[in-house]
Design a protein around this motif. Sequence first.
Motif, PDB file in Angstrom:
ATOM      1  N   UNK A 252     -73.518 116.593  25.020  1.00  0.00           N
ATOM      2  CA  UNK A 252     -72.617 115.882  25.162  1.00  0.00           C
ATOM      3  C   UNK A 252     -71.559 115.346  24.112  1.00  0.00           C
ATOM      4  N   UNK A 253     -71.581 114.830  23.104  1.00  0.00           N
ATOM      5  CA  UNK A 253     -70.863 114.629  22.061  1.00  0.00           C
ATOM      6  C   UNK A 253     -70.415 115.144  21.243  1.00  0.00           C
ATOM      7  N   UNK A 254     -71.092 116.690  21.712  1.00  0.00           N
ATOM      8  CA  UNK A 254     -70.002 118.351  20.657  1.00  0.00           C
ATOM      9  C   UNK A 254     -69.170 118.364  21.936  1.00  0.00           C
ATOM     10  N   UNK A 255     -69.056 118.389  23.328  1.00  0.00           N
ATOM     11  CA  UNK A 255     -67.979 118.990  24.311  1.00  0.00           C
ATOM     12  C   UNK A 255     -67.151 117.196  23.819  1.00  0.00           C
ATOM     13  N   UNK A 256     -66.791 116.491  23.811  1.00  0.00           N
ATOM     14  CA  UNK A 256     -66.218 115.160  23.706  1.00  0.00           C
ATOM     15  C   UNK A 256     -65.725 114.956  22.348  1.00  0.00           C
ATOM     16  N   UNK A 257     -66.528 115.551  21.501  1.00  0.00           N
ATOM     17  CA  UNK A 257     -65.746 115.679  20.127  1.00  0.00           C
ATOM     18  C   UNK A 257     -64.690 116.468  19.095  1.00  0.00           C
ATOM     19  N   UNK A 258     -65.043 117.224  19.986  1.00  0.00           N
ATOM     20  CA  UNK A 258     -64.589 118.822  19.596  1.00  0.00           C
ATOM     21  C   UNK A 258     -63.325 119.196  20.829  1.00  0.00           C
ATOM     22  N   UNK A 259     -63.459 118.776  22.258  1.00  0.00           N
ATOM     23  CA  UNK A 259     -62.295 119.316  22.941  1.00  0.00           C
ATOM     24  C   UNK A 259     -61.675 117.967  23.509  1.00  0.00           C
ATOM     25  N   UNK A 260     -61.653 116.833  22.888  1.00  0.00           N
ATOM     26  CA  UNK A 260     -60.958 116.040  22.397  1.00  0.00           C
ATOM     27  C   UNK A 260     -59.807 116.147  21.163  1.00  0.00           C
ATOM     28  N   UNK A 261     -58.277 116.482  22.009  1.00  0.00           N
ATOM     29  CA  UNK A 261     -57.898 116.913  20.380  1.00  0.00           C
ATOM     30  C   UNK A 261     -56.558 115.291  20.248  1.00  0.00           C
ATOM     31  N   UNK A 262     -56.752 114.959  21.284  1.00  0.00           N
ATOM     32  CA  UNK A 262     -55.422 113.505  20.697  1.00  0.00           C
ATOM     33  C   UNK A 262     -55.588 112.396  19.652  1.00  0.00           C
ATOM     34  N   UNK A 263     -57.344 112.159  19.571  1.00  0.00           N
ATOM     35  CA  UNK A 263     -57.281 111.666  18.251  1.00  0.00           C
ATOM     36  C   UNK A 263     -58.110 112.164  16.452  1.00  0.00           C
ATOM     37  N   UNK A 264     -57.363 113.452  16.962  1.00  0.00           N
ATOM     38  CA  UNK A 264     -57.184 114.791  15.580  1.00  0.00           C
ATOM     39  C   UNK A 264     -55.891 114.376  14.991  1.00  0.00           C
ATOM     40  N   UNK A 265     -56.234 114.733  13.310  1.00  0.00           N
ATOM     41  CA  UNK A 265     -55.281 114.238  12.312  1.00  0.00           C
ATOM     42  C   UNK A 265     -54.213 115.408  11.990  1.00  0.00           C
ATOM     43  N   UNK A 266     -55.104 116.531  12.077  1.00  0.00           N
ATOM     44  CA  UNK A 266     -54.954 117.765  12.502  1.00  0.00           C
ATOM     45  C   UNK A 266     -55.349 118.853  12.854  1.00  0.00           C
ATOM     46  N   UNK A 267     -54.730 120.134  13.035  1.00  0.00           N
ATOM     47  CA  UNK A 267     -56.007 121.631  13.151  1.00  0.00           C
ATOM     48  C   UNK A 267     -56.578 121.204  12.169  1.00  0.00           C
ATOM     49  N   UNK A 268     -56.361 120.773  11.521  1.00  0.00           N
ATOM     50  CA  UNK A 268     -58.135 121.339  10.625  1.00  0.00           C
ATOM     51  C   UNK A 268     -59.360 119.898  10.549  1.00  0.00           C
ATOM     52  N   UNK A 269     -58.367 118.585  11.061  1.00  0.00           N
ATOM     53  CA  UNK A 269     -59.923 118.417  11.655  1.00  0.00           C
ATOM     54  C   UNK A 269     -59.983 118.209  12.915  1.00  0.00           C
ATOM     55  N   UNK A 270     -61.536 119.019  12.988  1.00  0.00           N
ATOM     56  CA  UNK A 270     -62.215 119.380  13.971  1.00  0.00           C
ATOM     57  C   UNK A 270     -63.353 119.464  13.944  1.00  0.00           C
ATOM     58  N   UNK A 271     -63.314 118.490  14.696  1.00  0.00           N
ATOM     59  CA  UNK A 271     -64.727 117.213  16.050  1.00  0.00           C
ATOM     60  C   UNK A 271     -66.227 118.748  16.078  1.00  0.00           C
ATOM     61  N   UNK A 272     -66.607 117.836  16.118  1.00  0.00           N
ATOM     62  CA  UNK A 272     -68.461 118.535  16.712  1.00  0.00           C
ATOM     63  C   UNK A 272     -68.882 118.519  15.424  1.00  0.00           C
ATOM     64  N   UNK A 273     -68.699 118.932  14.565  1.00  0.00           N
ATOM     65  CA  UNK A 273     -69.428 119.688  13.019  1.00  0.00           C
ATOM     66  C   UNK A 273     -70.654 119.596  12.633  1.00  0.00           C
TER      67      UNK A 273
END
Length: 208
Positions: A88-109
């Motif tokens: 759940x945490x990975x899916x939410x963090x990786x596929x939510x883009x609205x809170x990312x600062x740039x293309x390099x700010x990849x979620x779920x790492x």
Amino acid sequence: MKLKKKPKRILITISVLLVIAISVFAIYKIFLSKEQVKETKILHTIDKYGYNLKDSKSEKYKKMFYGLEKILKKDPVDEEKYVKKITEMFIYDFYTLNDKTAKTDVGGTDFIYSEILDNFLENAEDTFYKYVESNIYNQRKQKLPTVDKITIESCEETSFAYKEETDEKAYEVKVSWTYTDDSYKDYQNEATLIFIHNDIRLDLVELK
């Protein structure tokens, strides 16, 4: 008479240039102070597992993080609950883009197996994160998706071979999700994740 006026003209010119320079410097300092990038801080860490909670995360993610901590404090740890929560945490963090600062700010790492992390980041930046505009100064107007409801469709043990080792009790998790805005209904909304044991951790090794 003309010769006597030159020093005065030079003095006036220097004064004007000095005033302009001071004004430009002052404007620059004001602008810079407003545009400072906010430094991300770590709010909480689950030490034994190496999971970090950053202050930039949403309240929804923070709630999931503290839920994960409760699961990991149990003895013994319920691995099925553990793997479902990090899914759940990975899916939410990786596929939510609205809170990312740039293309390099990849979620779920936090949940990725370290040996494949570089390849994972490269693929993410070339695909799902490719068109994320920079927002380091909080001026982005681009609309981006936020994950809403996450549903674990199935969670089963499986055998997974990686390099020269095989985890006979790896986990295959099938998951689906929605977004908060229907305009993103054509974005990816389902996936299958494979997690393997890495000491006491469960790490994501495959996403499809």
